[in-house]
Design a protein around this motif. Sequence first.
Motif, PDB file in Angstrom:
ATOM      1  N   PHE A   1      60.244  72.218  49.475  1.00 36.41           N
ATOM      2  CA  PHE A   1      61.027  72.734  50.605  1.00 36.41           C
ATOM      3  C   PHE A   1      62.249  71.859  50.873  1.00 36.41           C
ATOM      4  O   PHE A   1      63.361  72.378  51.035  1.00 36.41           O
ATOM      5  CB  PHE A   1      60.154  72.795  51.862  1.00 36.41           C
ATOM      6  N   TRP A   2      62.055  70.547  50.900  1.00 31.20           N
ATOM      7  CA  TRP A   2      63.174  69.655  51.216  1.00 31.20           C
ATOM      8  C   TRP A   2      64.178  69.604  50.061  1.00 31.20           C
ATOM      9  O   TRP A   2      65.387  69.451  50.308  1.00 31.20           O
ATOM     10  CB  TRP A   2      62.656  68.257  51.526  1.00 31.20           C
TER      11      TRP A   2
ATOM     12  N   SER B   1      60.469  64.682  54.562  1.00 31.15           N
ATOM     13  CA  SER B   1      59.128  64.670  55.159  1.00 31.15           C
ATOM     14  C   SER B   1      58.886  63.374  55.932  1.00 31.15           C
ATOM     15  O   SER B   1      58.193  63.378  56.964  1.00 31.15           O
ATOM     16  CB  SER B   1      58.067  64.833  54.064  1.00 31.15           C
TER      17      SER B   1
ATOM     18  N   THR C   1      55.574  69.222  51.019  1.00 33.52           N
ATOM     19  CA  THR C   1      56.893  69.706  51.447  1.00 33.52           C
ATOM     20  C   THR C   1      58.014  69.284  50.511  1.00 33.52           C
ATOM     21  O   THR C   1      59.185  69.487  50.839  1.00 33.52           O
ATOM     22  CB  THR C   1      57.194  69.170  52.863  1.00 33.52           C
TER      23      THR C   1
END
Length: 995
Positions: A382-383, A914, A379
């Motif tokens: 995404f972050w 995350s 992730t």
Amino acid sequence: MNLNWPRRLTGVLRRNLAERLSVSGMFERLAHVVLRRPWLVIGVWLMLVVVLSVTIPPLMRLASDRNQELLPSNSAVMAATRHMTEAFHEPGIQNIALVVLTDEHGLTDADEDVYRTLVDKLDRDQRDVVMVQDFIAQPPLRDVMESKDHKAWFIPVGIAGELGSPDSNAAYQRVVATVKQTVASSALTVRMTGLTATVAEREELGLSDLRVIETATLVMVVLILLVVYRNFVTMLLPLVTIGVSQLAATQLVAGLAELGLGISQQTIVFMSAMMIGAGVDYAVFLISRYHEYLRQGLDSDQAVARALSAIGKVIAASAATVAVTFLGMGFTTLKVFSTVGPALAVSIAVAFVAAITLLPAMLVLGGRRGWVTPRRELTDRFWRRSGIHIVRRPAAHLAASLAVLIPLALCVIALHTSYDARTSLPPSAESNIGMAAIEQHFPASITAPQYIFIQSPHDLRTTKALADLEQMAQRVSQLPDIATVQGVTRPTGAPLEQATLSYQAGEIGNNLADASSKIAASTDARAALTGGANKLADSLSTVRSQLTQTSTVLDGLSKTLADVRTQLSSSTAFQDIQTALAGERSAADPVAPDVGNLGDTADLAENVLNGLSTEPTCDTDPSCGDLKDRLQNLVDTLHKVQPSLDQAVKSMRGLGLDNPGGLQNSMAMLDQGAAALADGSRKIADGVATLDDQSKQLGEGLSHASAFLLAMKLNASEPGAAGFYISPEILGNDQFKDLARVFMSPDGHAARYLVQSKLDPYDTKAMDQVKSILATARGAQANTSLADASISMSGMTPYYSELRDYFNHDLRFIVLMTVAVVFLILVLLLRAVVAPLYLVGTVILSCLSSLGIGVIVLQLIGGQPMAASTPGMAFIVLVAVGADYNMLLISRLRDESPLGIRSGVIRTVRTTGSVITSAGMIFAAPMLAMLFSSIGSIVQGGFIIGVGLLLDTFVVRTVTVPALAVLVGKANWWPSGRGRKPRPSPRSAIPAGTG
């Protein structure tokens, strides 16, 4: 691209690490110990668990709801209850179960025989039963314990032992067996309910629920850890840490329980959930930073040391926030907070110590063997993109998040709490079924009676005191939603009719009406009496006239006798004869000289005459012949008057006239008496006539008085106009004494009134009504005999009303304390003021939004009021845990922002996104596992906290706080200034996409 840079930097980093470890910092020294003696650290933990397990009994054995009295002993309602039981010499039993017997076809004689048998068995049970209330031993209780539809009975049974204790629960189960066995073969249906039944059932459900919750928690946490780490060994490390620390914490809390700390099943459930959630969060924080350093090229030992040094202060601040907050709950008044707080504080402290000692030791051992190698971060991109979007449009992201949070927070306005212990159990619970049966056949307030308790230094068994008590009860009965007020002056809920002045006036009126009727009905008798008196007066007047005439006749007779005497006295012969007879006459007869011996004189004269007749010489002698002729005339005259004179003498002697002058005296007295009698009879006649007239007037007056008093009875019977008066005669009546025995203490210095409300006794409106009742009762004291009396209330609703006040007081204390602790720790951690201010604000907003979701789902959709303890517990957990994530986020943001807040936000969101979401889901897992519980308050608390953690994780910490940080900019770190430069790290040399 040179990928061998980690090896070239190893020596430099080790020297830097050694220099860092030489500093006297706590975490550096701790890391040094863990790195050198990992097995020793693990051994100490195992030894600690073994020692605690051997020396202290298991917590499950000690845990019980032994101390169910939530209110302190010095609270008003507890003091009133204690004083009332003492005044009335009643056992202060709180451990009471209700046996409910129903027959929907109507109670029969056969059912009553079963009732008698059951009551007899319970009375003879000396081991498990301390009290039984029934209408066999106390017939007046039938009206209370038998429903109006004649289909149900209930029997209060006092159970031996302290409420909720193991002995009490065992006694209760034996009583239940006795009841069911006795009723089994009858037409009656038996249900058990009451506080004792609720507590016993809640404890039983709590024990079974605990296993289900722990199993569900373990499954969810394992799944989340597997998804996050994708490494079996890495996944096991947090679980092993939590398992060991939970065993130690449980035994330490058990030790506190042996020292007197109250522990309930609910406390154990929250302990388990908090330890799993917080412990796994701390493990995730440390392991995530450890993996980050491994990706940066450090070896395992270096990564452990750096991670513990970097994240240790964050974990410490987080644990301190939660533990201090929970510990502060120990200073609250209510035991629901003061007992659970220390237990949770100990659990958090143990979880923290395990996270910074046991977990690093296991990481050292596993890392050296390559068992905890990190997997590729899925992730990260995404972050990073999320951080970029927030930095570009912070206001829009802030507005969007607030558009979700604020409406949810406003739903808290509709929050409706309940203090009803029954709602903590499902509707299918035996105690709730029994309560439903009672509510079907009896008023709702029958199981939750409330009393006004009056205690006075004076004897209240006086006419004035009873009138003042009635006035007070009357005022209370006129309050809205009051069904009845029963007491010594109104045993049926209405004032004693015989004691009202209107009733007493009516009774006097009735008596006057009867008297008036009798007077009216005696008209003929009074007329006859008047006529008789007049006739008597007339007759006596006639008698008087006749007596006057008789007196005249007697006077004439007296004169005649006087003439006769004169004539006789003038007769020479009669005088000679009298002289001759003088010696023979009785001197004792005073009447003889007059007429008393005329017969003897006549006989003597006749003898003399005979003698002269035989004397021959008498005929030749002229003087003798002349005497002879005169004697013959005398004899003839005496013989003629003799009968009449004899009768007159006899009559005069009968009238007492044989005394000298007696005739005249007697006649005078007779005349006077006749005159007085005639006058008196006339006066009697006149008096009777006057009495008749006055009786007529009295009858009219009595009729008017009767009409007035009867009108008073009819028109003045309303409260406030009827008056109240109990005469001394009534006070000494046996029936009144029997009545007073229920509502007045034996010494007469205390009285109580049973108040039945139309409201649900557990509703907040009923609790507000308690304050109105108390204020009204106290308002009636002024200028009465109750002025120096103390008035308080006892009962279930007053109990919960005061409990609510204590709840609100404690909740305000908890909120202020929690906010203050979180703010101060954030200030100390960041050495700033501005950022802590909005961080605390976001935590509060997140908590309110979570409560709003609970209101929507549980209350508005589910139709169940919120348990009173749920909002306070949810606030503490959400604020404290939210502060955890705030500390992780903001401390990293400070470290990542030496060159600007915008770039720092991007890097912080990328590195912590995350971690925070994983930690939030893991912490939410045990909370959401509480949804498998059968106890309503646990379900509600678990749902609100679990959903709140997810809301905080995915909205507040990842959107709202970063957007605020960007908007506030450099002012975040005021007054200390911009964040310090981060330590040199090889991370900047790592090419993009590596690791």
